[in-house]
Design an enzyme around this catalytic site. Structure first.
Site, PDB file in Angstrom:
ATOM      1  N   ASN A 289       1.136  -1.258  -0.046  1.00 16.40           N
ATOM      2  CA  ASN A 289      -0.011  -0.086  -0.094  1.00 16.40           C
ATOM      3  C   ASN A 289       0.835   1.108   0.239  1.00 16.40           C
ATOM      4  O   ASN A 289       1.686   1.943   1.275  1.00 16.40           O
ATOM      5  CB  ASN A 289      -0.906   0.072   1.070  1.00 16.40           C
ATOM      6  CG  ASN A 289      -1.288   1.300   1.379  1.00 16.40           C
ATOM      7  OD1 ASN A 289      -1.282   2.251   0.110  1.00 16.40           O
ATOM      8  ND2 ASN A 289      -2.056   1.287   2.673  1.00 16.40           N
TER       9      ASN A 289
ATOM     10  N   LYS B  14       0.030   4.712  -0.119  1.00 22.22           N
ATOM     11  CA  LYS B  14      -0.034   5.665   0.118  1.00 22.22           C
ATOM     12  C   LYS B  14       0.233   6.724  -0.988  1.00 22.22           C
ATOM     13  O   LYS B  14      -0.323   6.368  -2.120  1.00 22.22           O
ATOM     14  CB  LYS B  14       0.184   5.209   1.504  1.00 22.22           C
ATOM     15  CG  LYS B  14       0.161   4.558   2.604  1.00 22.22           C
ATOM     16  CD  LYS B  14       0.018   4.201   3.758  1.00 22.22           C
ATOM     17  CE  LYS B  14       0.145   3.254   4.697  1.00 22.22           C
ATOM     18  NZ  LYS B  14      -0.193   3.781   6.707  1.00 22.22           N
TER      19      LYS B  14
ATOM     20  N   HIS C 119      -9.316   1.368   5.151  1.00 21.19           N
ATOM     21  CA  HIS C 119      -7.991   1.655   5.853  1.00 21.19           C
ATOM     22  C   HIS C 119      -7.826   3.198   6.289  1.00 21.19           C
ATOM     23  O   HIS C 119      -9.301   3.536   6.557  1.00 21.19           O
ATOM     24  CB  HIS C 119      -6.560   2.429   5.138  1.00 21.19           C
ATOM     25  CG  HIS C 119      -5.185   1.858   4.734  1.00 21.19           C
ATOM     26  ND1 HIS C 119      -5.555   2.965   6.855  1.00 21.19           N
ATOM     27  CD2 HIS C 119      -4.493   1.144   4.889  1.00 21.19           C
ATOM     28  CE1 HIS C 119      -4.006   3.163   6.555  1.00 21.19           C
ATOM     29  NE2 HIS C 119      -3.424   1.729   5.509  1.00 21.19           N
TER      30      HIS C 119
ATOM     31  N   GLU D 293      -6.537   4.828   7.734  1.00 20.03           N
ATOM     32  CA  GLU D 293      -6.303   6.575   7.841  1.00 20.03           C
ATOM     33  C   GLU D 293      -7.473   6.837   7.418  1.00 20.03           C
ATOM     34  O   GLU D 293      -7.860   8.767   7.410  1.00 20.03           O
ATOM     35  CB  GLU D 293      -5.155   6.964   6.255  1.00 20.03           C
ATOM     36  CG  GLU D 293      -3.844   6.184   7.941  1.00 20.03           C
ATOM     37  CD  GLU D 293      -2.664   6.083   6.472  1.00 20.03           C
ATOM     38  OE1 GLU D 293      -2.827   5.888   5.768  1.00 20.03           O
ATOM     39  OE2 GLU D 293      -1.869   5.363   6.982  1.00 20.03           O
TER      40      GLU D 293
ATOM     41  N   GLU E   7      -5.179  -4.765  10.954  1.00 20.12           N
ATOM     42  CA  GLU E   7      -4.656  -3.349  10.867  1.00 20.12           C
ATOM     43  C   GLU E   7      -4.597  -2.981  12.133  1.00 20.12           C
ATOM     44  O   GLU E   7      -5.241  -1.634  12.134  1.00 20.12           O
ATOM     45  CB  GLU E   7      -4.287  -2.579   9.908  1.00 20.12           C
ATOM     46  CG  GLU E   7      -3.670  -3.205   8.459  1.00 20.12           C
ATOM     47  CD  GLU E   7      -3.308  -2.033   7.430  1.00 20.12           C
ATOM     48  OE1 GLU E   7      -2.618  -2.831   6.630  1.00 20.12           O
ATOM     49  OE2 GLU E   7      -4.006  -1.537   7.356  1.00 20.12           O
TER      50      GLU E   7
ATOM     51  N   GLY F   6       2.729   2.574  10.750  1.00 26.06           N
ATOM     52  CA  GLY F   6       3.344   3.344  10.485  1.00 26.06           C
ATOM     53  C   GLY F   6       4.467   4.021  12.314  1.00 26.06           C
ATOM     54  O   GLY F   6       5.302   4.956  11.490  1.00 26.06           O
TER      55      GLY F   6
ATOM     56  N   SER G  96       3.341  -1.902  10.385  1.00 28.32           N
ATOM     57  CA  SER G  96       4.629  -1.714  10.599  1.00 28.32           C
ATOM     58  C   SER G  96       5.144  -3.822  10.438  1.00 28.32           C
ATOM     59  O   SER G  96       6.027  -4.079  10.952  1.00 28.32           O
ATOM     60  CB  SER G  96       5.470  -1.737  11.652  1.00 28.32           C
ATOM     61  OG  SER G  96       4.738  -0.558  12.817  1.00 28.32           O
TER      62      SER G  96
HETATM   63  P1  PGA Z   1       3.178   0.324   7.841  1.00 25.85           P
HETATM   64  O1  PGA Z   1       1.554   0.522   6.950  1.00 25.85           O
HETATM   65  O2  PGA Z   1       3.313  -1.171   7.059  1.00 25.85           O
HETATM   66  O3  PGA Z   1       3.572   1.462   6.897  1.00 25.85           O
HETATM   67  O4  PGA Z   1       2.728   0.687   9.164  1.00 25.85           O
HETATM   68  C1  PGA Z   1       0.717  -0.427   6.808  1.00 25.85           C
HETATM   69  C2  PGA Z   1      -0.763   0.441   6.513  1.00 25.85           C
HETATM   70  O5  PGA Z   1      -1.118   0.996   6.496  1.00 25.85           O
HETATM   71  O6  PGA Z   1      -1.315  -0.536   5.158  1.00 25.85           O
END
Ligand code: PGA
Length: 238
Positions: A8, A10, A85, A87, A155, A161, A199
């Site tokens: 992903n 983003k 997601h 976010e 998640e 992140g 992560s």
């Molecule tokens: P990350 O993000 O691997 O940077 O923690 C995962 C995601 O948001 O899908």
């Protein structure tokens, strides 16, 4: 079904980066299914892995400036699309109902929906993680969902992140709970893929991706470096 290793991106990447990345994926190992979800303008550059989008509209067409429909994603050969997601749930106030509507749009357009769920740190500390995730799955899942057209991505928001992935114990427990829920609510719930995200990186991929009920990963930051992305997929036992 093969494990799904999904990147992903983003709001990251560029035309050139997408082409370079795709070229590097040409000879990737095929014991897993690879998927790259770049920003929408670059989706068509992806030819050597499955093609994914990061979001779609709840609407078919009309006066919705800036939105992209599931039919349009289908038109450009999208295989998968992420919906819900954290976010988007947090920054765009997306509710479970909106996530379900988006997933429905995807399913009628023959795109597999990757439905994201996960609790915040406050919810986990209050002992609410299972309740929150159960509610998100029940209310974001379209009625026509099967193991062939929906993937769940667990998640935990606190792991996204932050560099601090969930522990093996956290993932084992939550994925077992999700598996039981899917089995009790869907005919094909035993086979539906459940990804872990938050992560995931080369150093923890092997311990997380080979657990029971972990059918792949949704990877943010580490999916932007070709070497890291490949190491993560190759950590899956063949
Ligand atoms: P990350 O993000 O691997 O940077 O923690 C995962 C995601 O948001 O899908």
């Amino acid at each position: 079904m093969k494990k799904l290793i999904a990147g992903n991106w983003k709001l990251n990447g560029s035309f050139d980066m997408t082409n370079e990345f795709d070229q590097a994926m040409a000879d990737c190992a095929d014991h897993v299914e690879w998927l790259i979800c770049p920003p929408a303008p670059y989706i068509v550059n992806i030819e050597n892995t499955a093609r994914g989008a990061q979001d779609c509209s709840t609407n078919d067409n009309g006066a919705y400036t800036g939105e992209i429909s599931a039919a349009m994603l289908s038109d450009i050969g999208c295989d998968y699309c992420i919906v819900g997601h954290s976010e988007r749930r947090a920054n765009h106030s997306e509710t479970n109902e909106m996530v379900r509507e988006k997933a429905e749009q995807l399913l009628v357009n023959n795109i597999t929906a990757i439905i994201c769920v996960g609790e915040t740190l406050d919810q986990r500390e209050a002992g609410q993680a299972n309740v929150v995730v159960t509610d998100q799955i029940k209310n974001s899942m379209p009625a026509m969902a099967t193991a062939d057209n929906v993937v769940i991505a667990y998640e935990p928001v606190w792991a996204i992140g932050t560099g601090k992935a969930a522990t093996v114990n956290d993932v084992t427990t939550m994925h077992a709970m999700i598996r039981d829920l899917l089995k009790s609510t869907l005919d094909t719930g035993a086979e539906m893929r459940i990804l872990y995200g938050g992560s995931v990186k080369p150093s923890n991929a092997s311990e997380l991706l080979n657990l029971d009920n972990v059918d792949g990963a949704l990877i943010g930051g580490a999916s932007l470096k070709i070497e890291d992305f490949l190491v993560i997929g190759n950590a899956v036992n063949s």
